[in-house]
Motif scaffolding. Structure first.
Motif, PDB file in Angstrom:
ATOM      1  N   CYS A 152      -5.432  77.290  48.792  1.00  0.00           N
ATOM      2  CA  CYS A 152      -4.901  76.196  47.950  1.00  0.00           C
ATOM      3  C   CYS A 152      -3.753  76.706  47.078  1.00  0.00           C
ATOM      4  O   CYS A 152      -2.719  76.040  46.942  1.00  0.00           O
ATOM      5  N   MET A 153      -3.937  77.891  46.504  1.00  0.00           N
ATOM      6  CA  MET A 153      -2.859  78.464  45.675  1.00  0.00           C
ATOM      7  C   MET A 153      -1.608  78.675  46.512  1.00  0.00           C
ATOM      8  O   MET A 153      -0.484  78.393  46.085  1.00  0.00           O
ATOM      9  N   ALA A 154      -1.808  79.154  47.730  1.00  0.00           N
ATOM     10  CA  ALA A 154      -0.663  79.414  48.629  1.00  0.00           C
ATOM     11  C   ALA A 154       0.040  78.108  48.992  1.00  0.00           C
ATOM     12  O   ALA A 154       1.279  78.035  48.984  1.00  0.00           O
ATOM     13  N   ILE A 155      -0.728  77.069  49.289  1.00  0.00           N
ATOM     14  CA  ILE A 155      -0.125  75.778  49.667  1.00  0.00           C
ATOM     15  C   ILE A 155       0.692  75.215  48.496  1.00  0.00           C
ATOM     16  O   ILE A 155       1.821  74.751  48.672  1.00  0.00           O
ATOM     17  N   ARG A 156       0.121  75.277  47.305  1.00  0.00           N
ATOM     18  CA  ARG A 156       0.847  74.745  46.143  1.00  0.00           C
ATOM     19  C   ARG A 156       2.131  75.539  45.886  1.00  0.00           C
ATOM     20  O   ARG A 156       3.174  74.963  45.570  1.00  0.00           O
ATOM     21  N   LYS A 157       2.069  76.840  46.059  1.00  0.00           N
ATOM     22  CA  LYS A 157       3.282  77.657  45.856  1.00  0.00           C
ATOM     23  C   LYS A 157       4.345  77.282  46.895  1.00  0.00           C
ATOM     24  O   LYS A 157       5.532  77.117  46.570  1.00  0.00           O
ATOM     25  N   LEU A 158       3.920  77.158  48.132  1.00  0.00           N
ATOM     26  CA  LEU A 158       4.877  76.799  49.189  1.00  0.00           C
ATOM     27  C   LEU A 158       5.510  75.440  48.910  1.00  0.00           C
ATOM     28  O   LEU A 158       6.719  75.250  49.086  1.00  0.00           O
ATOM     29  N   LEU A 159       4.686  74.506  48.445  1.00  0.00           N
ATOM     30  CA  LEU A 159       5.220  73.165  48.167  1.00  0.00           C
ATOM     31  C   LEU A 159       6.190  73.199  46.983  1.00  0.00           C
ATOM     32  O   LEU A 159       7.250  72.570  47.008  1.00  0.00           O
ATOM     33  N   ASN A 160       5.840  73.979  45.954  1.00  0.00           N
ATOM     34  CA  ASN A 160       6.715  74.087  44.779  1.00  0.00           C
ATOM     35  C   ASN A 160       8.065  74.669  45.144  1.00  0.00           C
ATOM     36  O   ASN A 160       9.105  74.221  44.663  1.00  0.00           O
ATOM     37  N   ILE A 161       8.050  75.688  45.990  1.00  0.00           N
ATOM     38  CA  ILE A 161       9.301  76.391  46.296  1.00  0.00           C
ATOM     39  C   ILE A 161      10.086  75.719  47.421  1.00  0.00           C
ATOM     40  O   ILE A 161      11.297  75.516  47.316  1.00  0.00           O
ATOM     41  N   LEU A 162       9.397  75.339  48.477  1.00  0.00           N
ATOM     42  CA  LEU A 162      10.120  74.783  49.638  1.00  0.00           C
ATOM     43  C   LEU A 162      10.281  73.264  49.567  1.00  0.00           C
ATOM     44  O   LEU A 162      11.190  72.703  50.173  1.00  0.00           O
ATOM     45  N   GLY A 163       9.363  72.607  48.867  1.00  0.00           N
ATOM     46  CA  GLY A 163       9.386  71.139  48.837  1.00  0.00           C
ATOM     47  C   GLY A 163       8.929  70.579  50.177  1.00  0.00           C
ATOM     48  O   GLY A 163       8.565  71.309  51.089  1.00  0.00           O
ATOM     49  N   THR A 164       8.973  69.260  50.273  1.00  0.00           N
ATOM     50  CA  THR A 164       8.545  68.631  51.523  1.00  0.00           C
ATOM     51  C   THR A 164       9.671  68.719  52.547  1.00  0.00           C
ATOM     52  O   THR A 164      10.834  68.950  52.196  1.00  0.00           O
ATOM     53  N   SER A 165       9.331  68.508  53.798  1.00  0.00           N
ATOM     54  CA  SER A 165      10.343  68.586  54.856  1.00  0.00           C
ATOM     55  C   SER A 165      11.212  67.326  54.837  1.00  0.00           C
ATOM     56  O   SER A 165      10.709  66.214  54.656  1.00  0.00           O
ATOM     57  N   GLU A 166      12.525  67.530  55.037  1.00  0.00           N
ATOM     58  CA  GLU A 166      13.444  66.372  55.013  1.00  0.00           C
ATOM     59  C   GLU A 166      13.194  65.444  56.197  1.00  0.00           C
ATOM     60  O   GLU A 166      13.427  64.246  56.140  1.00  0.00           O
ATOM     61  N   SER A 167      12.746  66.016  57.294  1.00  0.00           N
ATOM     62  CA  SER A 167      12.506  65.186  58.481  1.00  0.00           C
ATOM     63  C   SER A 167      11.214  65.635  59.161  1.00  0.00           C
ATOM     64  O   SER A 167      10.663  66.688  58.832  1.00  0.00           O
ATOM     65  N   ALA A 168      10.762  64.813  60.104  1.00  0.00           N
ATOM     66  CA  ALA A 168       9.518  65.147  60.816  1.00  0.00           C
ATOM     67  C   ALA A 168       9.731  66.432  61.607  1.00  0.00           C
ATOM     68  O   ALA A 168      10.817  66.662  62.154  1.00  0.00           O
ATOM     69  N   TYR A 169       8.709  67.256  61.661  1.00  0.00           N
ATOM     70  CA  TYR A 169       8.816  68.492  62.434  1.00  0.00           C
ATOM     71  C   TYR A 169       9.063  68.145  63.912  1.00  0.00           C
ATOM     72  O   TYR A 169       8.462  67.201  64.439  1.00  0.00           O
ATOM     73  N   PRO A 170       9.903  68.934  64.571  1.00  0.00           N
ATOM     74  CA  PRO A 170      10.215  68.610  65.970  1.00  0.00           C
ATOM     75  C   PRO A 170       8.979  68.664  66.876  1.00  0.00           C
ATOM     76  O   PRO A 170       8.820  67.834  67.768  1.00  0.00           O
ATOM     77  N   TYR A 171       8.108  69.631  66.640  1.00  0.00           N
ATOM     78  CA  TYR A 171       6.853  69.746  67.394  1.00  0.00           C
ATOM     79  C   TYR A 171       5.752  70.053  66.387  1.00  0.00           C
ATOM     80  O   TYR A 171       5.872  71.026  65.642  1.00  0.00           O
ATOM     81  N   MET A 172       4.728  69.214  66.397  1.00  0.00           N
ATOM     82  CA  MET A 172       3.642  69.440  65.439  1.00  0.00           C
ATOM     83  C   MET A 172       2.910  70.748  65.755  1.00  0.00           C
ATOM     84  O   MET A 172       2.882  71.179  66.914  1.00  0.00           O
ATOM     85  N   HIS A 173       2.296  71.302  64.738  1.00  0.00           N
ATOM     86  CA  HIS A 173       1.525  72.533  64.910  1.00  0.00           C
ATOM     87  C   HIS A 173       0.535  72.356  66.084  1.00  0.00           C
ATOM     88  O   HIS A 173      -0.024  71.282  66.255  1.00  0.00           O
ATOM     89  N   PRO A 174       0.349  73.453  66.876  1.00  0.00           N
ATOM     90  CA  PRO A 174      -0.560  73.305  68.032  1.00  0.00           C
ATOM     91  C   PRO A 174      -1.950  72.835  67.636  1.00  0.00           C
ATOM     92  O   PRO A 174      -2.648  72.213  68.415  1.00  0.00           O
TER      93      PRO A 174
END
Ligand code: SF4
Ligand code: SF4
Ligand code: SF4
Length: 373
Positions: free
Chosen positions: A351-373
């Motif tokens: 959870c800490m890692a996810i929040r850090k990633l969201l704080n720094i990278l923000g949400t994706s501007e567009s849909a991912y080209p291929y969803m995670h497997p």
């Protein structure tokens, strides 16, 4: 597009595997079992079952071993699905990439999304993913990838890498991006290693937890640099922790729909981490159906199905006030149950890692080209 939109039917084709990976997520349960392969009868019934209740026409082949070890069965299942879905059918394969040269042509013509479990440069990959005698697998994978990429012309196939990050390759994420790019791979998803699935929740397996180690905060820091680096090279480098950053969701993934994953022993599982129905132990909450040979249909356990559907961020105390809840969905229930024994449990360091990633990278501007497997 949140991961729950990856609506598909999965076939856990066979326990057979030609490799012996160090961290094989289900090596304990596979080692104890005699070799088993999904029956064609159940697979066909599974297609009828899924197509009758879901508008998706996406089918997928996955472990618990290596699906291409049963390629004849894979072809029969694809043929049957195609006879119903026609041109709407799309086919995904998760493979270790060590398949026979003679199978490449069929794979090229019939697979639309191929994720290869590939851990980066050979010196790392081969220590983690090798043959049972210890021989390296990267020469075979490199050759297969190059062949697929050069013969791709006009065909609807994407060949991507699905990387397990361990302490061995965590610092090599940028090098990995370069290495894959040179091979012709432009879509990469990374997954931090997690404790393997055993017969008891990982937290109560002292031996397992004493030997398991992974530096999540190091992964996050280097991932951020590597994903930005990849973007400049026009390569997609995603993290399982950010798999829902391209949309808004209150559920983590397809396990909360759930969509069926047919196991070699004739059960319906909701999750990639639960590849057998019998003796699923603490993971039994994911086994929500079973083939009935008398009625030639699947018996569904409505209580388990409802419990999976109720796993939303609104229903989990730790998620209710979380700043990342809309772009996380409560994290991977398979990992959470495997480690805590509880469907509504939590992995706080993630959870800490996810929040850090969201704080720094923000949400994706567009849909991912291929969803995670
Ligand atoms: S290829 Fe997959 S199933 Fe086979 S040993 Fe490696 S991780 Fe396990
Ligand atoms: S492993 Fe996690 S992401 Fe994958 S199906 Fe299971 S719960 Fe969903
Ligand atoms: S980061 Fe953790 S607390 Fe936040 S929504 Fe995800 S699982 Fe829940």
């Amino acid at each position: 597009m949140p991961h729950i939109n990856k609506q598909m039917v999965s076939f856990f084709l066979t326990t057979k595997c030609n490799l012996c990976c160090e961290y094989c997520y289900n090596r304990e349960e596979r080692a104890k079992m005699i070799e088993r392969t999904l029956s064609l009868e159940i697979a066909k019934a599974g297609i009828d079952f899924f197509f009758s209740e879901n508008s998706s026409r996406h089918i997928r082949f996955y472990g618990p071993g290596e699906p291409t070890q049963e390629i004849k069965l894979m072809k029969q299942i694809v043929d049957y699905a195609q006879s119903i879905a026609g041109k709407q059918l799309t086919v995904e394969l998760q493979t270790n990439g060590v398949f026979a040269r003679g199978d490449r042509e069929w794979l090229l013509n019939n697979i639309n999304i191929m994720w290869i479990s590939f851990d980066g440069e050979p010196d790392i990959h081969d220590t983690q993913r090798h043959f049972p005698n210890g021989d390296p697998t990267s020469p075979y994978i490199e050759e297969n990838v190059r062949w697929l990429v050069t013969h791709q012309k006009g065909r609807n196939i994407m060949v991507g890498a699905r990387v397990t990050i361990t302490d061995e390759n965590v610092e090599r994420q940028k090098d990995m991006v370069d290495y894959f790019t040179k091979l012709g791979i432009r879509y990469i998803w990374s997954d931090p290693v997690f404790p393997s699935v055993g017969s008891i929740p990982a937290y109560s397996d002292k031996e397992k937890m004493n030997t398991f180690k992974f530096d999540m905060s190091k992964y996050v820091g280097i991932y951020i640099e590597a994903t930005q680096y990849a973007k400049k090279k026009d390569v997609f480098y995603g993290s399982f922790l950010t798999c829902n950053f391209d949309g808004v969701t209150n559920k983590h993934c397809r396990a909360c729909t759930p969509v069926p994953h047919f196991t070699p022993d004739g059960y319906i599982s909701a999750c990639d981490l639960v590849t057998f129905g019998e003796n699923a132990h603490h993971m039994d909450c994911f086994v929500y159906g079973k083939w009935n040979p008398l009625t030639k249909s699947f018996d569904i356990d409505e209580d388990k199905l409802n419990a999976l559907q109720q796993r939303t961020t609104e229903n989990m105390e730790h998620c209710k006030q979380c700043s990342a809840r809309k772009y996380c969905g409560g994290y991977c229930l398979g990992e959470v149950v495997n480690e805590t024994g509880c469907l509504l449990g939590q992995k706080p360091h993630v959870c800490m890692a996810i929040r850090k990633l969201l704080n720094i990278l923000g949400t994706s501007e567009s849909a991912y080209p291929y969803m995670h497997p």
